[in-house]
Design an enzyme around this catalytic site. Structure first.
Site, mmCIF file in Angstrom:
data_model
loop_
_atom_site.group_PDB
_atom_site.id
_atom_site.type_symbol
_atom_site.label_atom_id
_atom_site.label_comp_id
_atom_site.label_asym_id
_atom_site.label_seq_id
_atom_site.Cartn_x
_atom_site.Cartn_y
_atom_site.Cartn_z
ATOM 1 N N HIS A 108 1.331 2.227 -3.817
ATOM 2 C CA HIS A 108 1.735 0.829 -3.903
ATOM 3 C C HIS A 108 0.665 -0.062 -4.524
ATOM 4 O O HIS A 108 0.920 -1.220 -4.810
ATOM 5 C CB HIS A 108 2.080 0.318 -2.497
ATOM 6 C CG HIS A 108 2.635 -1.074 -2.496
ATOM 7 N ND1 HIS A 108 3.767 -1.435 -3.211
ATOM 8 C CD2 HIS A 108 2.225 -2.202 -1.875
ATOM 9 C CE1 HIS A 108 4.020 -2.722 -3.013
ATOM 10 N NE2 HIS A 108 3.104 -3.207 -2.213
ATOM 11 N N SER B 262 3.019 -7.069 -5.237
ATOM 12 C CA SER B 262 3.774 -6.944 -3.999
ATOM 13 C C SER B 262 4.453 -8.278 -3.659
ATOM 14 O O SER B 262 5.145 -8.836 -4.503
ATOM 15 C CB SER B 262 2.799 -6.479 -2.906
ATOM 16 O OG SER B 262 3.466 -6.085 -1.767
ATOM 17 N N ASP C 82 6.125 5.065 -4.688
ATOM 18 C CA ASP C 82 5.737 3.854 -3.953
ATOM 19 C C ASP C 82 6.718 3.683 -2.801
ATOM 20 O O ASP C 82 7.892 3.362 -3.022
ATOM 21 C CB ASP C 82 5.781 2.643 -4.894
ATOM 22 C CG ASP C 82 5.353 1.360 -4.194
ATOM 23 O OD1 ASP C 82 5.213 1.359 -2.947
ATOM 24 O OD2 ASP C 82 5.152 0.354 -4.905
#
Lengths: 261, 377
Positions: free
Chosen positions: A243, A93, A215
């Protein structure tokens, strides 16, 4: 000092070092299952970004961490402290971009970069589709204000001062991913309002983009954009949804990283 | 005593429980939902089956689900007391509190995720009210802080602007007194004027020092190890004696080693302590100033006789604007001892008071050598 600041945990045995950095919302626990599978042939480094997990909250400086550069500088300091050369950086991320910035600050420290669910910019901008609108991000901030997730860090002094109220200690059960709510709020702003698109073409290290399906934080179009912008990068669409494949499909993530490095 | 066992229909309990139940497949789709929850959402159970759970959430909730709740569920197997807004069929938002837990196989693999949800309209409204009240209080405290800093800056500026013309007036009075032929009456009036101007200047000086202290700058020091402190203290004693010719003021000054300090500020400290002793001490008893260097420090003490200071008053003596309750006639703002303590602090020293039937004594001590704060004015 630096290792304490970022709660750096080192395990495994191997010539080469692989460093895992977590994304917004949790801490190094996110990498537990994946990291363990590298311990037999790598030196494995886990860290908490300052403000998250068990990092040193007193080291949090809202000026320094106003942009992702501040976090990248910490990664470089950890790398210098450990004497890293030609190591692997795996960032989930927002840490995918933090890792990219770290490779620019310290050439040679990392030779391989794995970006898991990366996004250089979350908010839509002209032709670019990040997937978020500003109003939606304000909704997220509202959710954070409403919830007691990870309030334990902020509440700890209050609990210690209330020995007659043991139910407080009992109540704070969400012990993973704990963080100070004000820091979480600032980190959310920095993460979701960041724009690092211009940095992608400057990346020089071998790069793997690991993308998930369905996602909503980092959609496939964004993963493909990152792949197109980072020169010579590889792209793998994982057979995993959501995610956080590092928790939902750790063996697939580990296999993809292994095949790349 | 006999009880009739009341049969509970578990299927009915599931469907019509006073809370919502929903079960999700490992990829987050709704595989079972009870009627209560479907009704709250304004739909029926069949139309909701197969939908991704996140389609029931506002966007903020979706992100939080991905970044916080899903990881927590995987890591610890459950999450309790989550505040969520669920979207209703008509577009409205239903504030809820949820607990969630994973059902896992023997290897820890995820079989399904179960959620129990409660309507929490009142509770969430109340909590939001608390959050809003807190941020309001914080904003108010911030703005009050700002106003108070402004006010003190204003005092500092005003004091500064008053001092210069007043100093000119005092200088003019001095010239007239020394150089002009005046009638006896004129000379007496001029002496009064000189006294008043001097008092006013001293008051302004105190207010300025106070404002500086409050603005976080502390008392500025001009450190000087060369200038001897003894003549400064002797001059202070003479000035005080001139104001009160009838009082018995004794000074014992023994400085054996020169040391780093601001001599004029220490003079001000001594002067404030002596004025204090004159105002509050017994007129028939001597005031004693004792100043000396010792092996590792400089000690300056001023003592007087008279009624002791009550203990609870002793605690507040060094606070600004503190004035003893007993006196009805006072000139001064109650800043003298506050400034004494600020000067002591700036020198890395301390000021202490002891008060008994025999005597009241203020003692200033400071270390010799390097500990004075080196920031000059």
């Amino acid at each position: 000092m630096i290792l304490n600041r970022n709660n750096v945990v080192i395990s495994g045995e191997g010539e080469r070092t692989i460093m895992f950095s977590h994304g917004f919302g949790c801490d190094q626990h996110m990498w537990g299952p994946v990291a363990r599978s590298f311990e037999r042939d790598f030196r494995v480094v886990l860290l908490d970004l300052v403000g998250a997990g068990r990092s040193d909250l007193t080291a949090y400086d809202s000026q320094k961490y106003a942009t992702l550069e501040g976090y990248a500088a910490d990664v470089v300091e950890i790398g210098e402290t450990l004497g890293l050369k030609g190591a692997v950086f795996v960032g989930h991320s927002v840490s995918a971009m933090i890792g990219g910035l770290a490779t620019l600050k310290a050439p040679g420290m990392f030779s391989d970069l794995v970006m898991v669910g990366p996004s250089p910019r979350y908010v839509d901008d002209g032709d670019y589709t990040g997937g978020f609108s500003k109003a939606q991000i304000e909704e997220l901030l509202e959710f954070l204000a409403d919830n007691h997730l990870g309030w334990s860090a902020a509440m700890a002094p209050a609990i210690m001062g209330n020995p007659d109220r043991p139910e407080l200690g009992e109540a704070l059960t969400n012990s993973f991913c704990a963080t100070d709510p004000e820091i979480a709020r600032q980190f959310a702003r920095r993460t979701f309002f960041a724009d690092n698109r211009a940095d992608l073409p400057r990346l020089k290290v071998r790069t793997l983009v690991l993308q998930c399906q369905e996602d909503i934080i980092a959609p496939e179009t964004v993963g493909e954009y990152v792949h197109a912008q980072v020169p010579g990068s590889e792209y793998v669409l994982l057979d995993a949804t959501g995610h956080c494949p590092n928790l939902s499909a750790p063996e697939k993530v580990a296999a993809a990283i292994r095949a790349f490095v | 005593m006999s009880e009739t066992p009341i049969g509970e229909d578990l299927a009915d309990l599931y469907d019509n429980a006073p809370c919502g139940y929903v079960s999700l497949s490992p990829n987050g789709r709704i595989v079972r939902i009870n009627r209560t929850l479907a009704r709250w959402l304004g739909g029926d159970t069949d139309s909701l089956l197969g939908e991704p759970f996140h389609s029931l959430l506002s966007f903020g909730g979706k992100i939080a689900l991905e970044t916080h709740l899903a990881p927590l569920l995987r890591l610890q197997g459950y999450v309790d007391e989550i505040a969520l807004d669920l979207l209703q069929a008509d577009g409205g938002k239903l504030p809820m509190i949820a607990n969630a837990a994973e059902k896992r196989d023997s290897d820890g693999g995820l079989l399904s995720t179960r959620l129990t949800l409660f309507r929490a309209i009142d509770r969430r409204t109340y909590e939001r009210g608390l959050v809003a009240a807190r941020s309001e209080a914080e904003a108010r405290a911030d703005s009050e802080q700002e106003v108070s800093v402004l006010r003190e800056q204003f005092i500092a500026v005003l004091g500064h602007d008053l001092r210069n013309p007043l100093a000119a007036v005092a200088a003019g009075i001095g010239i007239l007194a020394r150089n002009e032929q005046l009638s006896a009456r004129g000379a007496a009036v001029l002496r009064e004027m000189e006294d008043s101007a001097g008092r006013a200047l001293a008051l302004i000086g105190n207010v300025l020092d106070f404002a500086r202290g409050r603005l976080g700058q502390g008392i500025p020091l001009e450190l000087d190890a060369e200038r001897p402190i003894k003549p400064v203290l002797e001059q202070v004693v003479r000035e005080v004696q001139v104001i009160a010719p009838g009082r018995d003021i004794q000074a014992h000054i023994r400085i054996e080693t020169p040391f780093l300090c601001d001599p004029l500020r220490l003079g001000q400290l001594a002067s404030n302590l002596l004025s204090n002793a004159m105002t509050h001490g017994d007129r028939g008893k001597p005031i004693v100033l004792d100043a000396r260097t010792e092996a590792d420090g400089f000690v300056l003490a001023v003592s007087n006789g008279g009624r002791p200071i009550p203990e609870d008053a002793q605690r507040h003596l060094f606070q600004p604007f503190f004035r003893g309750a007993i006196r009805d006639r006072q000139n001064g703002l109650g800043l003298g001892l506050f400034i004494v303590s600020e000067i002591a602090k700036a020198h890395g020293g301390t000021i202490e008071v002891s008060s008994t039937e025999e005597e009241t004594r203020f003692t200033f001590t400071m270390p010799l050598g390097r500990s004075a704060t080196p920031d000059a004015a």
